[in-house]
Design an enzyme around this catalytic site. Structure first.
Site, mmCIF file in Angstrom:
data_model
loop_
_atom_site.group_PDB
_atom_site.id
_atom_site.type_symbol
_atom_site.label_atom_id
_atom_site.label_comp_id
_atom_site.label_asym_id
_atom_site.label_seq_id
_atom_site.Cartn_x
_atom_site.Cartn_y
_atom_site.Cartn_z
ATOM 1 N N ASP A 1 -6.032 -7.490 1.915
ATOM 2 C CA ASP A 1 -6.268 -8.939 1.794
ATOM 3 C C ASP A 1 -7.218 -9.233 0.643
ATOM 4 O O ASP A 1 -7.016 -10.173 -0.131
ATOM 5 C CB ASP A 1 -6.877 -9.490 3.092
ATOM 6 C CG ASP A 1 -5.969 -9.336 4.298
ATOM 7 O OD1 ASP A 1 -4.750 -9.191 4.102
ATOM 8 O OD2 ASP A 1 -6.490 -9.360 5.427
ATOM 9 N N ASN B 1 0.854 -1.186 0.000
ATOM 10 C CA ASN B 1 0.000 0.000 0.000
ATOM 11 C C ASN B 1 0.892 1.240 0.000
ATOM 12 O O ASN B 1 2.124 1.138 0.027
ATOM 13 C CB ASN B 1 -0.984 -0.008 1.173
ATOM 14 C CG ASN B 1 -0.301 -0.012 2.529
ATOM 15 O OD1 ASN B 1 0.774 0.557 2.717
ATOM 16 N ND2 ASN B 1 -0.920 -0.666 3.512
ATOM 17 N N ARG B 2 0.298 2.407 -0.025
ATOM 18 C CA ARG B 2 1.068 3.654 -0.133
ATOM 19 C C ARG B 2 2.083 3.800 1.011
ATOM 20 O O ARG B 2 3.253 4.125 0.782
ATOM 21 C CB ARG B 2 0.124 4.854 -0.134
ATOM 22 C CG ARG B 2 0.804 6.155 -0.567
ATOM 23 C CD ARG B 2 -0.031 7.385 -0.155
ATOM 24 N NE ARG B 2 -1.437 7.258 -0.441
ATOM 25 C CZ ARG B 2 -2.068 7.837 -1.466
ATOM 26 N NH1 ARG B 2 -1.387 8.568 -2.329
ATOM 27 N NH2 ARG B 2 -3.376 7.687 -1.616
ATOM 28 N N ALA B 3 1.626 3.559 2.253
ATOM 29 C CA ALA B 3 2.509 3.713 3.415
ATOM 30 C C ALA B 3 3.644 2.695 3.375
ATOM 31 O O ALA B 3 4.800 3.020 3.699
ATOM 32 C CB ALA B 3 1.705 3.571 4.704
ATOM 33 N N GLU B 4 3.344 1.463 2.992
ATOM 34 C CA GLU B 4 4.379 0.428 2.908
ATOM 35 C C GLU B 4 5.399 0.757 1.820
ATOM 36 O O GLU B 4 6.601 0.545 1.995
ATOM 37 C CB GLU B 4 3.725 -0.923 2.637
ATOM 38 C CG GLU B 4 2.931 -1.461 3.822
ATOM 39 C CD GLU B 4 1.993 -2.595 3.458
ATOM 40 O OE1 GLU B 4 1.544 -3.304 4.384
ATOM 41 O OE2 GLU B 4 1.684 -2.780 2.257
#
Length: 319
Positions: free
Chosen positions: A268, A200-203
């Protein structure tokens, strides 16, 4: 979507193996009527008949894939405890062929959410990494299980269940399997050689660093894709949809949800849907479209939840 009808009729032929960190998600609902005399906190009076338990983590990925009609196997580690046995029953009910290693030295990971006034008041996590010996046993089982699966999903929640993920990717790719990874942490070198990684964006920011422009974002994404030798990097962007990076191309799928109720478990849903569609023979770009639509359905549901084939077909038909 041209491939929609024929592929949807073939979903039962999709054979998916999910490996990773499983957990039990528990929800306790109650009424909030006053503040405690002991501390400035609200008191939630739990109602015994308003509790819910659902598969979480990699178990939620497996449940989502099975709900779409795929033949799904799951390999993971749980504690030899009540929570682990409850999770096994939930997975059986979800039609997931779960091979769970029971480790008596650690408890099953449990996320307990307390809900009051239509919102989450508190989350309590119970978790301990599994022992090294159990993980080695799991690797041996993995080698046996990948042979009759066409898509492998490695769901990394950073709880210790994928200590040998680099070896798992190597073994699966040697057999020509499609390997999808939901990543965690700031070291992606262990995902080298996977087919698709879905941060995701944060990851993505954690591993690639910040950016100021869309052009810089794309350069960082393509650099990471090339460094890891991926076929594609799929970055999910919440309310901004998702971006698919392949060699020489980028495709932006805009978010389909008009409102967002709960984002928990959306990642998920994305990787499960993507894996099932690819396993059923859908081309990657079309599979990403379907996964994006599935995410839009999931965020309208509270908690970890599955998307049903009928919901997906209806949403796709609406364009």
């Amino acid at each position: 979507m041209k491939a929609e009808k024929p592929v949807f009729s073939e979903l039962h032929k999709a054979r998916v193996l999910v490996v990773g960190d499983v957990m039990l998600d528990r929800y306790w609902y109650g009424e909030v009527e006053r503040v405690s005399d002991e501390a400035p906190v609200q008191i939630v009076k739990i109602e015994s008949k308003r509790t819910k338990e659902t598969p979480g983590g990699a178990a939620n990925v497996a449940a989502n894939a099975a709900a779409l009609g795929a033949n799904v196997a799951l390999l993971s580690v749980v504690g030899d405890d009540e929570a682990g046995r409850t999770l096994a029953k939930l997975l059986e009910r979800a039609r997931v062929d779960a091979k769970l290693h029971y480790d008596g030295d650690v408890p099953t990971t449990v996320k307990l959410r307390v809900i009051g006034r239509q919102q989450q008041m508190l989350r309590i996590d119970f978790e301990t990494p599994p022992s090294h010996e159990v993980l080695l046993d799991k690797l041996a089982d993995y080698e046996r299980m990948i042979s009759d699966r066409n898509v492998i999903i490695l769901s990394d929640y950073g709880k210790g269940g994928l200590t040998h993920i680099a070896r798992m990717i190597e073994l699966a790719r040697a057999q020509g399997k499609t390997v999808l990874v939901d990543p965690k942490g700031d070291d992606y070198s262990k995902y080298l050689g996977a087919t698709i990684v879905t941060p995701n964006r944060a990851e993505f920011r954690e591993v690639a660093g910040s950016w100021k422009t869309e052009a810089e974002f794309s350069r960082k994404a393509q650099a990471l894709r090339e460094k890891l030798k991926l076929q594609a990097l799929l970055v999910t962007l919440g309310e901004d949809g998702m971006k698919l990076y392949q060699a020489g191309s980028v495709r932006h799928e805009k978010a389909r949800a008009r409102e967002v109720f709960d984002v928990s478990g959306a990642g998920d849903t994305v990787i499960a849907t993507l894996g099932v569609m690819l396993a059923a023979g859908m081309p990657l770009e079309e599979a990403v479209k379907v996964a994006n639509v599935a995410a839009g359905i999931k965020v309208l549901k509270f908690g970890t939840a599955v998307v049903q084939p009928g919901e997906l077909r209806d949403a796709l038909a609406q364009g």
